[in-house]
Design an enzyme around this catalytic site. Structure first.
Site, PDB file in Angstrom:
ATOM      1  N   LEU A 192       6.170 -66.497  -4.679  1.00 38.81           N
ATOM      2  CA  LEU A 192       6.490 -65.025  -3.745  1.00 38.81           C
ATOM      3  C   LEU A 192       5.945 -64.032  -4.645  1.00 38.81           C
ATOM      4  O   LEU A 192       5.753 -62.939  -3.935  1.00 38.81           O
ATOM      5  CB  LEU A 192       8.115 -65.307  -3.547  1.00 38.81           C
ATOM      6  CG  LEU A 192       8.601 -66.198  -2.640  1.00 38.81           C
ATOM      7  CD1 LEU A 192       9.999 -66.065  -2.655  1.00 38.81           C
ATOM      8  CD2 LEU A 192       8.029 -66.048  -1.357  1.00 38.81           C
ATOM      9  N   GLY A 193       5.959 -64.020  -5.872  1.00 39.29           N
ATOM     10  CA  GLY A 193       5.474 -62.940  -6.652  1.00 39.29           C
ATOM     11  C   GLY A 193       5.670 -63.178  -8.142  1.00 39.29           C
ATOM     12  O   GLY A 193       6.109 -64.085  -8.710  1.00 39.29           O
ATOM     13  N   GLY A 200       5.837 -61.038 -12.056  1.00 38.92           N
ATOM     14  CA  GLY A 200       6.380 -59.518 -12.758  1.00 38.92           C
ATOM     15  C   GLY A 200       6.533 -59.789 -14.186  1.00 38.92           C
ATOM     16  O   GLY A 200       6.024 -60.921 -14.745  1.00 38.92           O
ATOM     17  N   LYS A 224      14.001 -67.427  -9.275  1.00 44.28           N
ATOM     18  CA  LYS A 224      13.422 -66.508 -10.143  1.00 44.28           C
ATOM     19  C   LYS A 224      13.371 -67.127 -11.643  1.00 44.28           C
ATOM     20  O   LYS A 224      14.396 -67.464 -11.973  1.00 44.28           O
ATOM     21  CB  LYS A 224      14.135 -65.197 -10.151  1.00 44.28           C
ATOM     22  CG  LYS A 224      13.388 -63.886 -11.105  1.00 44.28           C
ATOM     23  CD  LYS A 224      14.049 -62.400 -10.802  1.00 44.28           C
ATOM     24  CE  LYS A 224      13.276 -61.355 -11.554  1.00 44.28           C
ATOM     25  NZ  LYS A 224      14.103 -60.129 -10.889  1.00 44.28           N
ATOM     26  N   GLU A 241      19.085 -65.559  -2.768  1.00 44.26           N
ATOM     27  CA  GLU A 241      19.034 -65.489  -1.472  1.00 44.26           C
ATOM     28  C   GLU A 241      17.564 -65.243  -1.191  1.00 44.26           C
ATOM     29  O   GLU A 241      16.886 -64.264  -1.694  1.00 44.26           O
ATOM     30  CB  GLU A 241      19.770 -64.586  -0.854  1.00 44.26           C
ATOM     31  CG  GLU A 241      19.740 -64.264   0.767  1.00 44.26           C
ATOM     32  CD  GLU A 241      20.474 -62.805   1.193  1.00 44.26           C
ATOM     33  OE1 GLU A 241      20.342 -62.845   2.531  1.00 44.26           O
ATOM     34  OE2 GLU A 241      20.799 -62.143   0.299  1.00 44.26           O
ATOM     35  N   ASP A 279      17.689 -48.646 -11.084  1.00 44.94           N
ATOM     36  CA  ASP A 279      16.224 -48.691 -10.624  1.00 44.94           C
ATOM     37  C   ASP A 279      16.006 -48.991  -9.434  1.00 44.94           C
ATOM     38  O   ASP A 279      15.546 -49.720  -8.639  1.00 44.94           O
ATOM     39  CB  ASP A 279      15.637 -50.013 -11.432  1.00 44.94           C
ATOM     40  CG  ASP A 279      14.048 -50.012 -11.839  1.00 44.94           C
ATOM     41  OD1 ASP A 279      13.689 -48.853 -11.524  1.00 44.94           O
ATOM     42  OD2 ASP A 279      13.541 -51.002 -11.835  1.00 44.94           O
ATOM     43  N   LYS A 329      14.468 -48.081  -6.092  1.00 43.18           N
ATOM     44  CA  LYS A 329      13.015 -47.689  -5.735  1.00 43.18           C
ATOM     45  C   LYS A 329      12.565 -48.513  -4.498  1.00 43.18           C
ATOM     46  O   LYS A 329      13.102 -49.652  -4.344  1.00 43.18           O
ATOM     47  CB  LYS A 329      12.005 -47.676  -7.030  1.00 43.18           C
ATOM     48  CG  LYS A 329      12.034 -49.192  -7.702  1.00 43.18           C
ATOM     49  CD  LYS A 329      11.061 -49.187  -8.725  1.00 43.18           C
ATOM     50  CE  LYS A 329      10.990 -50.688  -9.231  1.00 43.18           C
ATOM     51  NZ  LYS A 329       9.998 -50.690 -10.353  1.00 43.18           N
TER      52      LYS A 329
END
Length: 445
Positions: free
Chosen positions: A20-21, A23, A43, A94, A143, A145
């Site tokens: 999904l991503g 970082g 994650k 989730e 944070d 944003k």
């Protein structure tokens, strides 16, 4: 887990489907949990080698699990589990279908358009709801944003990434520690002063400014951004978008005051102010400006005596509409009912405010004749979305993450609210049933 880029087939008990991503802290996967048959976001963080910075990453990762794990709120991404296996730590969260607010804003920038102001205010009210809940639990996000706000297909805004959140007396957030994303940081985060919930309000105001105007008010190099946040006051949003109502400037600029004591006292105060301003704004020209990008098929009539529609149906429609558009639902219902001659007119007016076709189908199903999709009612015992969500939240402490599945299945099978609660009582350990029975008012047969 392997360190290369090859996708693992499984991780712990989870079946990995795709990335999904990625970082600074690791990789996020879409995974399937075969035990309770649902998709989750997984994650992961590779365990560090042992340096000071590596240990800080690990501490932030665990901090995120602890912070979000305390919170059960419809506008905060839920954390289900934390664990370690091999050389990798993981958080099970989730899975929110949709995109980040940052991606949504980028799409508008590429197209040369701006967000619908009503959608911006709707999502912002949801953000304030989430912050009010988090702050009440002793957690400051630090944070806020666009990249940390997820927008679901149903138009819900959910807060994510509590990696640098302040948990009461967290050692990650000592005075003098500079953490956050510069363009959205509060002045006190730059100066190293004590940070409290009002820091999140400043960051939220910057996000709202960007949603309404399409422009982030503080840009440039990190040093330039810091100087602007500490010393400069950006022009009000209406100077960028003249058609915005005047009260929008008040909402945004008060939130971006340099001194915390000059901002709103808390997220709840700000949210209540937003809702009251929307409710007071009954000027038709202003309303059409705010709704200019909505799919309005017929103008909303000037308020007139309320049409004699079923009050119970109206109340149920308002609750369901709120699940799609947030706290502005009561205002939209009131305006749609003004002069509505029949249920078809009401449906047409309300459907215009829903974010997508899926939401419109869901909403229209409530307005069919009795027996063809209407909520099941015995007396006044309607099973509402609020009942299901509240019950699932209550049962999470007893059943764990499977509570939401149990609640949804019970609602699908139950004929009324009483039988819904009765089915839930059968699903919990016997020692807890009597307390829940009294709490829910379920009589013993």
């Amino acid at each position: 887990m392997r360190r290369d880029t090859e996708l693992p087939a499984t991780f712990d008990r989870y079946v990995i489907e795709r990335v999904l991503g990625r970082g600074a802290m690791g990789v996020v996967y879409l995974a399937f949990d075969p035990r309770i048959e649902r998709h989750v976001a997984l994650k992961t963080l590779q365990q560090p080698a042992g340096g000071k910075n590596d240990h800080e990453l690990t501490a932030r990762f665990l901090n995120e699990a602890r912070a979000a794990g305390r919170l059960a709120h419809p506008h905060i991404v839920a954390v289900y589990d934390y664990g370690e296996t091999g050389d990798t730590a993981f958080i099970t969260m989730e899975y929110v279908r949709g995109e980040t607010l940052a991606a949504h804003l980028a799409q508008h920038a590429r197209a040369g358009t701006r967000m619908n102001p009503l959608a911006a205010l709707r999502w912002f009210a949801q953000l304030l709801d989430a912050l009010d809940y988090a702050h009440g639990s002793g957690i400051v996000h630090r944070d806020i944003k666009p990249a940390n706000l997820l927008i679901s297909p149903r138009g819900e805004c959910k807060v994510a990434d509590f990696g640098i959140a302040q948990l009461d007396a967290s050692t990650l957030t000592q005075t003098g520690t500079l953490l956050g994303t510069p363009a959205y940081m509060s002045p006190e985060q730059f100066t190293g002063e004590a940070v409290d919930a009002r820091s999140d309000l400043f960051s939220g105001a910057v996000v709202l400014y960007e949603m309404l105007s399409g422009v982030c008010p503080f840009t440039g190099t990190p040093g330039s951004v810091m100087r602007k946040i500490l010393d400069d006051t950006p022009p009000p949003p209406s100077s960028v978008v003249p058609a915005l109502p005047a009260y929008v400037d008040e909402l945004v600029m008060k939130g971006m005051e340099k001194h915390p004591q000059e901002r709103y006292g808390c997220a709840r105060e700000w949210r209540d102010k937003l809702i009251s301003l929307l409710a007071a704004d009954s000027n038709e020209d202003t309303e059409r400006t705010v709704l200019s990008h909505e799919r309005v098929s017929s103008p909303i009539a000037t308020p007139s005596p309320q049409t004699q529609l079923d009050p119970e149906l109206i109340a149920h429609l308002e609750r369901r509409l709120a699940s799609h558009v947030g706290p502005v639902a009561s205002l939209l219902i009131r305006r749609a009912c003004a002069g509505a001659a029949n249920i078809d007119t009401l449906r047409e007016r309300l459907s215009a405010h829903l974010p997508n076709d899926e939401a419109r189908r869901d909403f229209d199903s409530l307005m069919l004749p009795a027996g063809a999709g209407m909520p099941r009612v015995i007396g006044a015992q309607t099973i509402s979305a609020e009942n299901v969500n509240a019950a699932a939240t209550r049962l999470t402490t007893l059943l764990g993450p499977i509570a939401r599945i149990v609640a949804r299945r019970a609602a699908a099978r139950a004929a009324d609210l009483r039988s819904f609660y009765a089915q839930l009582l059968d699903a919990v350990p016997e020692r807890h049933r009597e307390a829940l029975r009294r709490e829910w008012g379920v009589e013993v047969d």
